[in-house]
Design a protein around this motif. Structure first.
Motif, PDB file in Angstrom:
ATOM      1  N   GLY A  41       0.819  -1.213   0.000  1.00  0.00           N
ATOM      2  CA  GLY A  41       0.000   0.000   0.000  1.00  0.00           C
ATOM      3  C   GLY A  41       0.855   1.266   0.000  1.00  0.00           C
ATOM      4  N   LEU A  42       0.259   2.328  -0.526  1.00  0.00           N
ATOM      5  CA  LEU A  42       0.969   3.607  -0.594  1.00  0.00           C
ATOM      6  C   LEU A  42       1.378   4.090   0.805  1.00  0.00           C
ATOM      7  CD1 LEU A  42       1.910   5.933  -2.392  1.00  0.00           C
ATOM      8  CD2 LEU A  42      -0.382   6.899  -2.235  1.00  0.00           C
ATOM      9  N   GLY A  43       0.485   3.934   1.777  1.00  0.00           N
ATOM     10  CA  GLY A  43       0.781   4.360   3.146  1.00  0.00           C
ATOM     11  C   GLY A  43       1.999   3.635   3.698  1.00  0.00           C
ATOM     12  N   THR A  44       2.115   2.355   3.414  1.00  0.00           N
ATOM     13  CA  THR A  44       3.259   1.565   3.897  1.00  0.00           C
ATOM     14  C   THR A  44       4.544   2.054   3.231  1.00  0.00           C
ATOM     15  OG1 THR A  44       1.788  -0.315   4.139  1.00  0.00           O
ATOM     16  CG2 THR A  44       4.148  -0.799   4.120  1.00  0.00           C
ATOM     17  N   LYS A  45       4.465   2.344   1.934  1.00  0.00           N
ATOM     18  CA  LYS A  45       5.662   2.842   1.223  1.00  0.00           C
ATOM     19  C   LYS A  45       6.113   4.180   1.801  1.00  0.00           C
ATOM     20  CE  LYS A  45       4.625   0.579  -3.177  1.00  0.00           C
ATOM     21  NZ  LYS A  45       4.079   0.739  -4.521  1.00  0.00           N
ATOM     22  N   LEU A  46       5.132   5.052   2.057  1.00  0.00           N
ATOM     23  CA  LEU A  46       5.485   6.380   2.593  1.00  0.00           C
ATOM     24  C   LEU A  46       6.096   6.244   3.987  1.00  0.00           C
ATOM     25  CD1 LEU A  46       2.342   8.331   1.362  1.00  0.00           C
ATOM     26  CD2 LEU A  46       4.707   8.719   0.597  1.00  0.00           C
ATOM     27  N   GLU A  47       5.528   5.353   4.786  1.00  0.00           N
ATOM     28  CA  GLU A  47       6.081   5.162   6.137  1.00  0.00           C
ATOM     29  C   GLU A  47       7.493   4.553   6.056  1.00  0.00           C
ATOM     30  OE1 GLU A  47       3.515   3.251   8.999  1.00  0.00           O
ATOM     31  OE2 GLU A  47       5.171   3.031  10.436  1.00  0.00           O
ATOM     32  N   PHE A  48       7.681   3.644   5.121  1.00  0.00           N
ATOM     33  CA  PHE A  48       9.009   3.031   4.922  1.00  0.00           C
ATOM     34  C   PHE A  48      10.037   4.126   4.621  1.00  0.00           C
ATOM     35  CE2 PHE A  48      11.556  -0.048   1.985  1.00  0.00           C
ATOM     36  CZ  PHE A  48      12.324  -0.495   3.047  1.00  0.00           C
ATOM     37  N   LEU A  49       9.696   5.003   3.669  1.00  0.00           N
ATOM     38  CA  LEU A  49      10.622   6.079   3.294  1.00  0.00           C
ATOM     39  C   LEU A  49      10.896   7.004   4.481  1.00  0.00           C
ATOM     40  CD1 LEU A  49       9.156   6.690  -0.235  1.00  0.00           C
ATOM     41  CD2 LEU A  49      11.605   6.382   0.202  1.00  0.00           C
ATOM     42  N   ASP A  50       9.863   7.302   5.226  1.00  0.00           N
ATOM     43  CA  ASP A  50      10.028   8.209   6.351  1.00  0.00           C
ATOM     44  C   ASP A  50      10.911   7.584   7.436  1.00  0.00           C
ATOM     45  OD1 ASP A  50       9.204  10.854   7.060  1.00  0.00           O
ATOM     46  OD2 ASP A  50       8.350   9.898   8.854  1.00  0.00           O
ATOM     47  N   ARG A  51      10.706   6.310   7.684  1.00  0.00           N
ATOM     48  CA  ARG A  51      11.512   5.633   8.718  1.00  0.00           C
ATOM     49  C   ARG A  51      12.969   5.507   8.268  1.00  0.00           C
ATOM     50  NH1 ARG A  51       7.686   1.430  11.931  1.00  0.00           N
ATOM     51  NH2 ARG A  51       9.685   0.911  12.841  1.00  0.00           N
ATOM     52  N   LEU A  52      13.179   5.283   6.974  1.00  0.00           N
ATOM     53  CA  LEU A  52      14.562   5.189   6.472  1.00  0.00           C
ATOM     54  C   LEU A  52      15.266   6.538   6.606  1.00  0.00           C
ATOM     55  CD1 LEU A  52      13.960   3.015   3.270  1.00  0.00           C
ATOM     56  CD2 LEU A  52      15.104   2.281   5.378  1.00  0.00           C
ATOM     57  N   ALA A  53      14.538   7.615   6.309  1.00  0.00           N
ATOM     58  CA  ALA A  53      15.131   8.950   6.461  1.00  0.00           C
ATOM     59  C   ALA A  53      15.449   9.211   7.938  1.00  0.00           C
ATOM     60  CB  ALA A  53      14.170  10.011   5.920  1.00  0.00           C
ATOM     61  N   ALA A  54      14.528   8.822   8.805  1.00  0.00           N
ATOM     62  CA  ALA A  54      14.743   9.034  10.241  1.00  0.00           C
ATOM     63  C   ALA A  54      15.931   8.206  10.749  1.00  0.00           C
ATOM     64  CB  ALA A  54      13.476   8.669  11.012  1.00  0.00           C
ATOM     65  N   ALA A  55      16.223   7.098  10.080  1.00  0.00           N
ATOM     66  CA  ALA A  55      17.367   6.257  10.475  1.00  0.00           C
ATOM     67  C   ALA A  55      18.693   6.829   9.960  1.00  0.00           C
ATOM     68  CB  ALA A  55      17.170   4.830   9.969  1.00  0.00           C
ATOM     69  N   GLY A  56      18.628   7.949   9.247  1.00  0.00           N
ATOM     70  CA  GLY A  56      19.864   8.634   8.849  1.00  0.00           C
ATOM     71  C   GLY A  56      20.298   8.402   7.420  1.00  0.00           C
ATOM     72  N   LEU A  57      19.486   7.687   6.635  1.00  0.00           N
ATOM     73  CA  LEU A  57      19.882   7.464   5.238  1.00  0.00           C
ATOM     74  C   LEU A  57      19.616   8.734   4.428  1.00  0.00           C
ATOM     75  CD1 LEU A  57      18.617   3.867   5.243  1.00  0.00           C
ATOM     76  CD2 LEU A  57      20.896   4.499   4.420  1.00  0.00           C
ATOM     77  N   GLY A  58      20.626   9.226   3.750  1.00  0.00           N
ATOM     78  CA  GLY A  58      20.531  10.521   3.068  1.00  0.00           C
ATOM     79  C   GLY A  58      20.158  10.419   1.610  1.00  0.00           C
ATOM     80  N   THR A  59      20.159   9.201   1.059  1.00  0.00           N
ATOM     81  CA  THR A  59      19.748   8.991  -0.331  1.00  0.00           C
ATOM     82  C   THR A  59      18.760   7.842  -0.350  1.00  0.00           C
ATOM     83  OG1 THR A  59      21.938   9.678  -1.113  1.00  0.00           O
ATOM     84  CG2 THR A  59      20.537   8.503  -2.682  1.00  0.00           C
ATOM     85  N   LEU A  60      17.541   8.148  -0.764  1.00  0.00           N
ATOM     86  CA  LEU A  60      16.484   7.123  -0.785  1.00  0.00           C
ATOM     87  C   LEU A  60      15.908   7.027  -2.185  1.00  0.00           C
ATOM     88  CD1 LEU A  60      14.589   8.085   2.511  1.00  0.00           C
ATOM     89  CD2 LEU A  60      16.278   6.275   2.184  1.00  0.00           C
ATOM     90  N   GLU A  61      16.236   5.972  -2.888  1.00  0.00           N
ATOM     91  CA  GLU A  61      15.670   5.797  -4.231  1.00  0.00           C
ATOM     92  C   GLU A  61      14.205   5.425  -4.043  1.00  0.00           C
ATOM     93  OE1 GLU A  61      18.307   4.519  -7.564  1.00  0.00           O
ATOM     94  OE2 GLU A  61      17.003   2.763  -7.426  1.00  0.00           O
ATOM     95  N   ALA A  62      13.324   6.362  -4.400  1.00  0.00           N
ATOM     96  CA  ALA A  62      11.943   6.284  -3.918  1.00  0.00           C
ATOM     97  C   ALA A  62      11.040   5.382  -4.748  1.00  0.00           C
ATOM     98  CB  ALA A  62      11.346   7.692  -3.860  1.00  0.00           C
ATOM     99  N   THR A  63      11.188   5.424  -6.080  1.00  0.00           N
ATOM    100  CA  THR A  63      10.274   4.671  -6.946  1.00  0.00           C
ATOM    101  C   THR A  63      10.782   4.752  -8.386  1.00  0.00           C
ATOM    102  OG1 THR A  63       7.922   4.417  -7.560  1.00  0.00           O
ATOM    103  CG2 THR A  63       8.740   6.681  -7.334  1.00  0.00           C
ATOM    104  N   SER A  64       9.970   4.327  -9.337  1.00  0.00           N
ATOM    105  CA  SER A  64      10.348   4.364 -10.760  1.00  0.00           C
ATOM    106  C   SER A  64       9.231   4.955 -11.587  1.00  0.00           C
ATOM    107  CB  SER A  64      10.580   2.948 -11.297  1.00  0.00           C
ATOM    108  OG  SER A  64      11.636   2.318 -10.657  1.00  0.00           O
ATOM    109  N   PHE A  65       9.596   5.832 -12.523  1.00  0.00           N
ATOM    110  CA  PHE A  65       8.626   6.350 -13.485  1.00  0.00           C
ATOM    111  C   PHE A  65       8.734   5.547 -14.772  1.00  0.00           C
ATOM    112  CE2 PHE A  65       8.644   9.717 -10.410  1.00  0.00           C
ATOM    113  CZ  PHE A  65       7.305  10.049 -10.349  1.00  0.00           C
ATOM    114  N   VAL A  66       8.446   4.254 -14.632  1.00  0.00           N
ATOM    115  CA  VAL A  66       8.469   3.344 -15.785  1.00  0.00           C
ATOM    116  C   VAL A  66       7.028   3.086 -16.193  1.00  0.00           C
ATOM    117  CG1 VAL A  66      10.650   2.313 -15.088  1.00  0.00           C
ATOM    118  CG2 VAL A  66       8.516   1.288 -14.276  1.00  0.00           C
ATOM    119  N   HIS A  67       6.856   2.242 -17.221  1.00  0.00           N
ATOM    120  CA  HIS A  67       5.486   1.932 -17.609  1.00  0.00           C
ATOM    121  C   HIS A  67       4.834   1.090 -16.515  1.00  0.00           C
ATOM    122  CE1 HIS A  67       1.963   0.705 -19.697  1.00  0.00           C
ATOM    123  NE2 HIS A  67       2.286   1.441 -20.746  1.00  0.00           N
TER     124      HIS A  67
END
Ligand code: HMG
Ligand code: MG
Length: 311
Positions: A41-67
């Protein structure tokens, strides 16, 4: 908990042959999730990204603009970027294969993109529906326009150490394809071991064949358990950016032999032992991967996550 808490002997920091700091390029939200069969789910993805940022990761490859038909798991890329609470000190690169993908990324204010080429003919066709040469023709206007708009552009090169259809891949072929991507104006080239077959001597040979290692990053999948050894070989060769995925999530939907990436936790544990800075809070990261494993309904393959969560 870190390697320091166990009072194990650590290497003295910065003795010369290894970098004093490594940039971790976290690919879990993209490479990690792209292969998941059940839609996260989108909510889970957003929380994942937020938690990774909070853990100190400065580069987060978020998703893909593919077909979206090619990678259904990331079909919510536009929504994700629209809703993402982007932190100031974090960059959120996205994969972009063509101008249509770039239009989508620009509309959402993306500042960092990555094109992704193949060192082999077969994988270019399977992953991009283009011949080896056609892929460069597809990327060229993307890089030109993106740079004109002030975006940072990274390049990936897949199948640098072996290809499930073509077998061995010549070092010269990797260097030639990699140079073509760098010469377009990409700031960095990430060399992908898409199916995880590389070994440290092979890594040394490939890195040694490029004239400028400072523009190279490494992207190891851990299929044969070699990702961490390969990373150490790359660090010794002068590489300072390493791709990894939280909890070892990952794979490539168009390369069946690919399993998860090097786990970020396993990388952090090794870097701590080597006295190399990385900026990540390992406990917070392990909690994030344990939470993500619950969301996905299966344990993390990371040895460090297993060890620190008693799993
Ligand atoms: P195609 O079918 O040749 O596309 O796919 P096309 O150019 O012929 O266009 C066909 C239709 O798709 C058109 O729509 C386009 O507008 C649309 P129509 O006019 O028919 O209505 N279209 C798009 N729609 C949305 N976003 C787009 C887009 N592009 C075209 N960006 C394409 C060519 C490149 C699009 C396709 O092959 C693709 O999406 N491939 C992506 C595969 C992928 O994401 N693989 C995983 C990532 S790579 C990886 O994991 C390796 C890495 O981790 C490193 C490693 O481990 O080695 C990076
Ligand atoms: Mg990959």
């Amino acid at each position: 908990m870190s390697v320091r808490d166990l009072n194990l002997p650590q290497r003295e920091p910065s003795r010369g042959e290894l970098p004093s700091r490594v940039t971790i390029w976290e690919v879990g939200p993209r490479d990690g999730l792209q292969n998941e069969q059940t839609v996260v789910g989108l909510g889970t993805k957003l929380e994942f990204l937020d938690r990774l940022a909070a853990a100190g990761l400065g580069t987060l490859e978020a998703t893909s603009f593919v077909h979206p038909k090619w990678v259904p798991q990331l079909a919510d890329a536009d929504d994700l970027l629209a809703k993402l609470d982007r932190r100031e000190n974090v960059r959120y690169p996205v994969l972009v294969p063509n101008e249509r993908g770039l239009d989508r990324a620009l509309a959402l204010g993306v500042e960092s993109i990555a094109i992704f080429g193949s060192a082999t003919e077969t994988f270019a066709r399977k992953n991009l529906n283009r011949s080896f040469d056609e892929q460069f023709a597809m990327f060229e206007p993307v890089v030109r326009r993106a740079r004109h708009e002030g975006l940072e552009v990274r390049a990936y090169l897949s199948m640098c150490f072996g290809d499930p259809w073509e077998g061995a891949v010549a070092v010269d072929q990797v260097v030639t394809a990699g140079r073509r991507l760098l010469d377009m104006g990409c700031f960095q080239l990430s060399l992908g071991d898409t199916i995880g077959v590389a070994t440290p001597g092979h890594v040394e040979a490939v890195l040694g064949a490029f004239d400028d290692v400072t523009r190279l990053a490494v992207h190891f999948h851990d299929t044969y358990g070699q990702a961490l050894s390969n990373t150490l070989a790359a660090l010794r060769a002068g590489v300072t950016t390493v791709d990894s995925s939280a909890g070892g999530l990952g794979g490539c939907p168009y390369a069946k032999a690919a399993t998860g990436n090097l786990a970020t936790e396993d990388l952090v544990w090794m870097l701590d032992g080597l006295g190399i800075d990385h900026g990540v809070d390992l406990d917070a990261l392990v909690r994030t991967s344990a939470w993500m494993a619950q969301q996905l309904g299966r344990p993390s393959p990371s040895r460090v996550v297993k060890a620190l969560t008693g799993g």
